[in-house]
Design a protein around this motif. Structure first.
Motif, mmCIF file in Angstrom:
data_model
loop_
_atom_site.group_PDB
_atom_site.id
_atom_site.type_symbol
_atom_site.label_atom_id
_atom_site.label_comp_id
_atom_site.label_asym_id
_atom_site.label_seq_id
_atom_site.Cartn_x
_atom_site.Cartn_y
_atom_site.Cartn_z
ATOM 1 N N LEU A 40 11.497 -66.778 -10.426
ATOM 2 C CA LEU A 40 9.811 -66.574 -9.370
ATOM 3 C C LEU A 40 10.243 -68.739 -9.860
ATOM 4 O O LEU A 40 9.943 -69.132 -10.732
ATOM 5 C CB LEU A 40 8.611 -66.127 -9.231
ATOM 6 C CG LEU A 40 7.977 -66.357 -8.216
ATOM 7 C CD1 LEU A 40 8.541 -66.340 -7.193
ATOM 8 C CD2 LEU A 40 6.525 -65.753 -8.376
ATOM 9 N N GLY A 41 10.043 -69.352 -8.517
ATOM 10 C CA GLY A 41 9.788 -70.674 -8.636
ATOM 11 C C GLY A 41 10.692 -71.770 -8.405
ATOM 12 O O GLY A 41 10.595 -72.583 -8.025
ATOM 13 N N LEU A 42 12.100 -71.237 -9.084
ATOM 14 C CA LEU A 42 13.443 -71.828 -9.043
ATOM 15 C C LEU A 42 13.587 -72.359 -7.129
ATOM 16 O O LEU A 42 14.063 -71.163 -6.555
ATOM 17 C CB LEU A 42 14.709 -71.388 -9.540
ATOM 18 C CG LEU A 42 14.398 -71.417 -10.690
ATOM 19 C CD1 LEU A 42 16.042 -70.815 -10.984
ATOM 20 C CD2 LEU A 42 14.507 -72.656 -11.603
ATOM 21 N N LYS A 43 13.712 -73.740 -6.587
ATOM 22 C CA LYS A 43 14.268 -73.899 -5.446
ATOM 23 C C LYS A 43 15.195 -73.470 -4.860
ATOM 24 O O LYS A 43 14.457 -73.120 -3.767
ATOM 25 C CB LYS A 43 13.643 -75.294 -5.788
ATOM 26 C CG LYS A 43 13.073 -75.985 -5.929
ATOM 27 C CD LYS A 43 12.928 -77.724 -5.377
ATOM 28 C CE LYS A 43 11.308 -78.228 -5.836
ATOM 29 N NZ LYS A 43 11.434 -79.882 -5.740
ATOM 30 N N ASN A 44 16.332 -73.308 -5.425
ATOM 31 C CA ASN A 44 17.379 -72.519 -4.069
ATOM 32 C C ASN A 44 17.567 -71.646 -4.800
ATOM 33 O O ASN A 44 18.532 -70.136 -4.199
ATOM 34 C CB ASN A 44 18.532 -73.463 -5.154
ATOM 35 C CG ASN A 44 18.870 -72.843 -6.734
ATOM 36 O OD1 ASN A 44 17.961 -72.742 -7.366
ATOM 37 N ND2 ASN A 44 19.618 -73.604 -6.802
ATOM 38 N N ALA A 45 16.949 -70.219 -5.768
ATOM 39 C CA ALA A 45 16.733 -69.362 -5.748
ATOM 40 C C ALA A 45 16.981 -68.386 -4.502
ATOM 41 O O ALA A 45 17.643 -67.765 -4.685
ATOM 42 C CB ALA A 45 15.472 -68.329 -6.073
ATOM 43 N N GLY A 46 16.411 -68.701 -3.620
ATOM 44 C CA GLY A 46 16.465 -67.472 -2.488
ATOM 45 C C GLY A 46 17.380 -67.704 -1.604
ATOM 46 O O GLY A 46 18.309 -66.800 -0.541
ATOM 47 N N ALA A 47 18.073 -69.671 -1.841
ATOM 48 C CA ALA A 47 19.128 -69.533 -1.044
ATOM 49 C C ALA A 47 20.584 -69.486 -1.991
ATOM 50 O O ALA A 47 21.807 -68.638 -1.458
ATOM 51 C CB ALA A 47 19.514 -70.986 -0.877
ATOM 52 N N THR A 48 19.958 -68.998 -2.677
ATOM 53 C CA THR A 48 20.875 -68.422 -3.566
ATOM 54 C C THR A 48 21.017 -67.174 -3.484
ATOM 55 O O THR A 48 22.419 -66.740 -3.405
ATOM 56 C CB THR A 48 21.055 -68.788 -5.319
ATOM 57 O OG1 THR A 48 20.854 -69.624 -5.467
ATOM 58 C CG2 THR A 48 21.787 -67.995 -5.911
ATOM 59 N N TYR A 49 20.549 -66.562 -3.882
ATOM 60 C CA TYR A 49 20.830 -65.085 -2.982
ATOM 61 C C TYR A 49 21.234 -64.498 -1.742
ATOM 62 O O TYR A 49 22.293 -63.447 -1.634
ATOM 63 C CB TYR A 49 18.969 -64.476 -3.076
ATOM 64 C CG TYR A 49 19.612 -62.860 -2.735
ATOM 65 C CD1 TYR A 49 19.573 -61.915 -4.222
ATOM 66 C CD2 TYR A 49 18.498 -61.791 -1.521
ATOM 67 C CE1 TYR A 49 19.631 -60.526 -3.506
ATOM 68 C CE2 TYR A 49 19.203 -60.801 -0.957
ATOM 69 C CZ TYR A 49 19.427 -60.554 -2.338
ATOM 70 O OH TYR A 49 18.912 -58.699 -2.199
ATOM 71 N N GLN A 50 20.853 -65.345 -1.085
ATOM 72 C CA GLN A 50 21.102 -65.389 0.463
ATOM 73 C C GLN A 50 22.834 -65.456 -0.020
ATOM 74 O O GLN A 50 23.867 -64.692 0.906
ATOM 75 C CB GLN A 50 20.846 -66.197 1.049
ATOM 76 C CG GLN A 50 21.257 -66.376 2.970
ATOM 77 C CD GLN A 50 20.957 -64.340 3.441
ATOM 78 O OE1 GLN A 50 20.002 -64.068 3.777
ATOM 79 N NE2 GLN A 50 21.980 -64.091 4.650
ATOM 80 N N ARG A 51 23.477 -66.806 -0.443
ATOM 81 C CA ARG A 51 24.935 -67.045 -0.564
ATOM 82 C C ARG A 51 25.412 -65.340 -1.260
ATOM 83 O O ARG A 51 26.723 -65.387 -1.368
ATOM 84 C CB ARG A 51 24.462 -68.028 -1.076
ATOM 85 C CG ARG A 51 26.622 -68.566 -1.512
ATOM 86 C CD ARG A 51 26.144 -70.020 -1.976
ATOM 87 N NE ARG A 51 25.799 -70.295 -2.930
ATOM 88 C CZ ARG A 51 24.887 -70.788 -3.489
ATOM 89 N NH1 ARG A 51 24.250 -71.909 -1.809
ATOM 90 N NH2 ARG A 51 24.125 -71.618 -4.142
ATOM 91 N N LEU A 52 24.612 -64.904 -2.094
ATOM 92 C CA LEU A 52 25.456 -64.022 -2.942
ATOM 93 C C LEU A 52 25.762 -62.795 -1.925
ATOM 94 O O LEU A 52 27.055 -62.345 -1.706
ATOM 95 C CB LEU A 52 25.185 -63.261 -3.894
ATOM 96 C CG LEU A 52 25.022 -62.224 -4.738
ATOM 97 C CD1 LEU A 52 26.486 -61.874 -5.544
ATOM 98 C CD2 LEU A 52 23.806 -61.381 -4.700
#
Length: 111
Positions: A40-52
């Motif tokens: 939690l807290g990584l700036k690109n976590a949401g974008a990484t998940y969406q890309r996956l």
């Protein structure tokens, strides 16, 4: 026919590459630790998940699946093909070891 599903803990299911473990390490009084999953807290976590999810569901997107972050919608034009569409989606989820939150899933909703 629609089925709405929610991925359990979204991007917390994405394993980090072993070479990245040191990059997300932290120190406590009990020792040094590192995350094995995206924390939690990584700036690109949401974008990484969406890309996956965009990548793994690419063959189905727009056809019988829509995905936005952890929310998934399986849609079927004909009620009799909905089970097949769900089976295809579950096969992808199983292949990539993604889990759903059953409390936030609704299957076979008329649309």
């Amino acid at each position: 026919m629609l089925s709405m599903m929610d991925a359990s803990q979204g991007y917390h299911q994405i394993m980090l590459a072993p070479e990245d473990h040191r990059k997300v390490s932290f120190i406590t009084y009990d020792g040094t630790f590192c995350y094995l999953i995206i924390p939690l807290g990584l700036k690109n976590a949401g974008a990484t998940y969406q890309r996956l999810v965009d990548r793994i569901f690419r063959p189905q997107l727009g056809k019988n699946v829509e995905v936005y972050v952890s929310d998934m919608l399986v849609k079927s034009k004909e009620a009799n093909s909905h089970v097949e569409d769900l089976e295809e989606t579950f096969a992808v989820l199983r292949k990539y070891r993604l889990k759903l939150n059953p409390a936030k899933c609704a299957f076979g909703v008329s649309g």
